[in-house]
Write a protein that holds these residues in place. Structure first.
Motif, PDB file in Angstrom:
ATOM      1  N   TRP A  34       0.836  -1.197   0.000  1.00  0.00           N
ATOM      2  CA  TRP A  34       0.000   0.000   0.000  1.00  0.00           C
ATOM      3  C   TRP A  34       0.873   1.250   0.000  1.00  0.00           C
ATOM      4  O   TRP A  34       1.789   1.375   0.820  1.00  0.00           O
ATOM      5  N   LEU A  35       0.591   2.133  -0.942  1.00  0.00           N
ATOM      6  CA  LEU A  35       1.324   3.376  -1.156  1.00  0.00           C
ATOM      7  C   LEU A  35       2.773   3.134  -1.580  1.00  0.00           C
ATOM      8  O   LEU A  35       3.588   4.040  -1.527  1.00  0.00           O
ATOM      9  N   GLY A  36       3.070   1.914  -2.003  1.00  0.00           N
ATOM     10  CA  GLY A  36       4.394   1.624  -2.521  1.00  0.00           C
ATOM     11  C   GLY A  36       4.511   2.085  -3.963  1.00  0.00           C
ATOM     12  O   GLY A  36       3.618   2.739  -4.509  1.00  0.00           O
ATOM     13  N   THR A  37       5.614   1.722  -4.590  1.00  0.00           N
ATOM     14  CA  THR A  37       5.876   2.223  -5.936  1.00  0.00           C
ATOM     15  C   THR A  37       5.329   1.310  -7.034  1.00  0.00           C
ATOM     16  O   THR A  37       5.484   1.605  -8.199  1.00  0.00           O
ATOM     17  N   SER A  38       4.689   0.204  -6.632  1.00  0.00           N
ATOM     18  CA  SER A  38       4.214  -0.751  -7.636  1.00  0.00           C
ATOM     19  C   SER A  38       2.754  -1.134  -7.440  1.00  0.00           C
ATOM     20  O   SER A  38       2.442  -2.273  -7.085  1.00  0.00           O
ATOM     21  N   PRO A  39       1.840  -0.196  -7.686  1.00  0.00           N
ATOM     22  CA  PRO A  39       0.432  -0.574  -7.635  1.00  0.00           C
ATOM     23  C   PRO A  39       0.122  -1.592  -8.732  1.00  0.00           C
ATOM     24  O   PRO A  39       0.885  -1.735  -9.690  1.00  0.00           O
ATOM     25  N   SER A  40      -0.997  -2.287  -8.600  1.00  0.00           N
ATOM     26  CA  SER A  40      -1.390  -3.272  -9.613  1.00  0.00           C
ATOM     27  C   SER A  40      -1.556  -2.636 -10.984  1.00  0.00           C
ATOM     28  O   SER A  40      -1.196  -3.208 -12.000  1.00  0.00           O
ATOM     29  N   ARG A  41      -2.133  -1.440 -10.989  1.00  0.00           N
ATOM     30  CA  ARG A  41      -2.389  -0.753 -12.252  1.00  0.00           C
ATOM     31  C   ARG A  41      -2.075   0.728 -12.075  1.00  0.00           C
ATOM     32  O   ARG A  41      -2.259   1.289 -10.997  1.00  0.00           O
ATOM     33  N   THR A  42      -1.652   1.355 -13.153  1.00  0.00           N
ATOM     34  CA  THR A  42      -1.422   2.798 -13.129  1.00  0.00           C
ATOM     35  C   THR A  42      -2.069   3.436 -14.344  1.00  0.00           C
ATOM     36  O   THR A  42      -2.269   2.795 -15.382  1.00  0.00           O
ATOM     37  N   ALA A  43      -2.396   4.696 -14.199  1.00  0.00           N
ATOM     38  CA  ALA A  43      -2.910   5.505 -15.309  1.00  0.00           C
ATOM     39  C   ALA A  43      -2.486   6.933 -15.029  1.00  0.00           C
ATOM     40  O   ALA A  43      -2.167   7.284 -13.888  1.00  0.00           O
ATOM     41  N   SER A  44      -2.468   7.742 -16.054  1.00  0.00           N
ATOM     42  CA  SER A  44      -2.097   9.139 -15.830  1.00  0.00           C
ATOM     43  C   SER A  44      -2.944  10.045 -16.704  1.00  0.00           C
ATOM     44  O   SER A  44      -3.574   9.606 -17.656  1.00  0.00           O
ATOM     45  N   ALA A  45      -2.954  11.309 -16.330  1.00  0.00           N
ATOM     46  CA  ALA A  45      -3.706  12.317 -17.077  1.00  0.00           C
ATOM     47  C   ALA A  45      -2.934  13.620 -17.012  1.00  0.00           C
ATOM     48  O   ALA A  45      -2.448  14.008 -15.953  1.00  0.00           O
ATOM     49  N   GLU A  46      -2.823  14.280 -18.153  1.00  0.00           N
ATOM     50  CA  GLU A  46      -2.194  15.597 -18.154  1.00  0.00           C
ATOM     51  C   GLU A  46      -3.146  16.596 -17.514  1.00  0.00           C
ATOM     52  O   GLU A  46      -4.359  16.461 -17.586  1.00  0.00           O
ATOM     53  N   VAL A  47      -2.552  17.594 -16.879  1.00  0.00           N
ATOM     54  CA  VAL A  47      -3.334  18.619 -16.199  1.00  0.00           C
ATOM     55  C   VAL A  47      -3.612  19.758 -17.172  1.00  0.00           C
ATOM     56  O   VAL A  47      -2.685  20.399 -17.653  1.00  0.00           O
ATOM     57  N   HIS A  48      -4.900  19.961 -17.476  1.00  0.00           N
ATOM     58  CA  HIS A  48      -5.297  21.041 -18.395  1.00  0.00           C
ATOM     59  C   HIS A  48      -6.399  21.915 -17.827  1.00  0.00           C
ATOM     60  O   HIS A  48      -6.875  22.809 -18.488  1.00  0.00           O
ATOM     61  N   GLY A  49      -6.870  21.603 -16.643  1.00  0.00           N
ATOM     62  CA  GLY A  49      -7.974  22.364 -16.065  1.00  0.00           C
ATOM     63  C   GLY A  49      -8.235  21.856 -14.669  1.00  0.00           C
ATOM     64  O   GLY A  49      -7.424  21.113 -14.114  1.00  0.00           O
ATOM     65  N   ASP A  50      -9.396  22.224 -14.099  1.00  0.00           N
ATOM     66  CA  ASP A  50      -9.630  21.842 -12.707  1.00  0.00           C
ATOM     67  C   ASP A  50     -10.217  20.450 -12.538  1.00  0.00           C
ATOM     68  O   ASP A  50     -10.432  19.993 -11.414  1.00  0.00           O
ATOM     69  N   THR A  51     -10.487  19.757 -13.665  1.00  0.00           N
ATOM     70  CA  THR A  51     -10.873  18.357 -13.581  1.00  0.00           C
ATOM     71  C   THR A  51     -10.039  17.553 -14.567  1.00  0.00           C
ATOM     72  O   THR A  51      -9.531  18.090 -15.556  1.00  0.00           O
ATOM     73  N   ALA A  52      -9.881  16.286 -14.273  1.00  0.00           N
ATOM     74  CA  ALA A  52      -9.126  15.393 -15.151  1.00  0.00           C
ATOM     75  C   ALA A  52      -9.691  13.990 -14.980  1.00  0.00           C
ATOM     76  O   ALA A  52     -10.452  13.725 -14.049  1.00  0.00           O
ATOM     77  N   ARG A  53      -9.307  13.092 -15.887  1.00  0.00           N
ATOM     78  CA  ARG A  53      -9.794  11.714 -15.821  1.00  0.00           C
ATOM     79  C   ARG A  53      -8.642  10.732 -15.944  1.00  0.00           C
ATOM     80  O   ARG A  53      -7.785  10.894 -16.806  1.00  0.00           O
ATOM     81  N   CYS A  54      -8.674   9.716 -15.088  1.00  0.00           N
ATOM     82  CA  CYS A  54      -7.814   8.552 -15.244  1.00  0.00           C
ATOM     83  C   CYS A  54      -8.730   7.386 -15.596  1.00  0.00           C
ATOM     84  O   CYS A  54      -9.813   7.263 -15.026  1.00  0.00           O
ATOM     85  N   GLU A  55      -8.311   6.576 -16.545  1.00  0.00           N
ATOM     86  CA  GLU A  55      -9.146   5.447 -16.958  1.00  0.00           C
ATOM     87  C   GLU A  55      -8.370   4.151 -16.866  1.00  0.00           C
ATOM     88  O   GLU A  55      -7.226   4.063 -17.315  1.00  0.00           O
ATOM     89  N   PHE A  56      -8.998   3.153 -16.258  1.00  0.00           N
ATOM     90  CA  PHE A  56      -8.447   1.807 -16.174  1.00  0.00           C
ATOM     91  C   PHE A  56      -9.407   0.882 -16.917  1.00  0.00           C
ATOM     92  O   PHE A  56     -10.588   0.826 -16.582  1.00  0.00           O
ATOM     93  N   ASP A  57      -8.911   0.179 -17.922  1.00  0.00           N
ATOM     94  CA  ASP A  57      -9.755  -0.756 -18.663  1.00  0.00           C
ATOM     95  C   ASP A  57      -9.730  -2.123 -18.016  1.00  0.00           C
ATOM     96  O   ASP A  57      -8.707  -2.534 -17.451  1.00  0.00           O
ATOM     97  N   ALA A  58     -10.851  -2.826 -18.108  1.00  0.00           N
ATOM     98  CA  ALA A  58     -10.938  -4.235 -17.711  1.00  0.00           C
ATOM     99  C   ALA A  58     -10.348  -4.487 -16.321  1.00  0.00           C
ATOM    100  O   ALA A  58      -9.364  -5.187 -16.156  1.00  0.00           O
ATOM    101  N   VAL A  59     -10.978  -3.879 -15.320  1.00  0.00           N
ATOM    102  CA  VAL A  59     -10.535  -4.069 -13.937  1.00  0.00           C
ATOM    103  C   VAL A  59     -11.294  -5.260 -13.355  1.00  0.00           C
ATOM    104  O   VAL A  59     -12.530  -5.247 -13.292  1.00  0.00           O
ATOM    105  N   SER A  60     -10.563  -6.271 -12.934  1.00  0.00           N
ATOM    106  CA  SER A  60     -11.222  -7.468 -12.410  1.00  0.00           C
ATOM    107  C   SER A  60     -11.863  -7.168 -11.058  1.00  0.00           C
ATOM    108  O   SER A  60     -11.425  -6.274 -10.329  1.00  0.00           O
TER     109      SER A  60
END
Length: 125
Positions: A34-60
């Motif tokens: 937990w809070l380590g450097t290797s989560p099961s999945r990662t996603a990122s989003a560039e910052v362009h405004g006050d909201t952003a989205r991260c998307e994970f496909d096919a999460v078991s």
């Protein structure tokens, strides 16, 4: 695969766009550090405004906890000042970082049933 699971879409609000950088989202499972450097999945989003989205496909299905880091300097790690986060962050279930102590996995964990899901989390700075 039958256990592929649905998409998990994360809507991040209250982003401080003036800080630039990248939002880094991590999806942790109970067996991950937990809070380590290797989560099961990662996603990122560039910052362009006050909201952003991260998307994970096919999460078991199963228990997961989400972290979001506003990585202002794009060094891929949480910057701290005297142990206190100096970059923005968010956790699933809206749990807060209590001074020097981040929430534990159980406090932030949610149960995914394999269907598509959208979470909304609010950044804290």
């Amino acid at each position: 695969a039958a256990d592929a699971g649905g998409a998990l879409r994360v809507r991040v609000t209250h982003v401080d766009a003036e800080r630039g950088g990248t939002l880094r989202c991590g999806l942790f499972r109970p067996d991950d550090e937990w809070l380590g450097t290797s989560p099961s999945r990662t996603a990122s989003a560039e910052v362009h405004g006050d909201t952003a989205r991260c998307e994970f496909d096919a999460v078991s299905p199963g228990r997961v906890a989400l972290t979001v880091l506003h990585d202002e300097d794009d060094d891929r790690e949480m910057d701290r000042t005297l142990g206190v986060p100096s970059e923005g962050y968010a956790f699933s279930r809206g749990v807060q970082h209590d001074g020097l102590t981040p929430p534990d996995f159980d406090e932030a964990a949610i149960e995914l049933d394999g269907s598509e899901r959208t979470l909304e989390v609010r950044m804290s700075y």
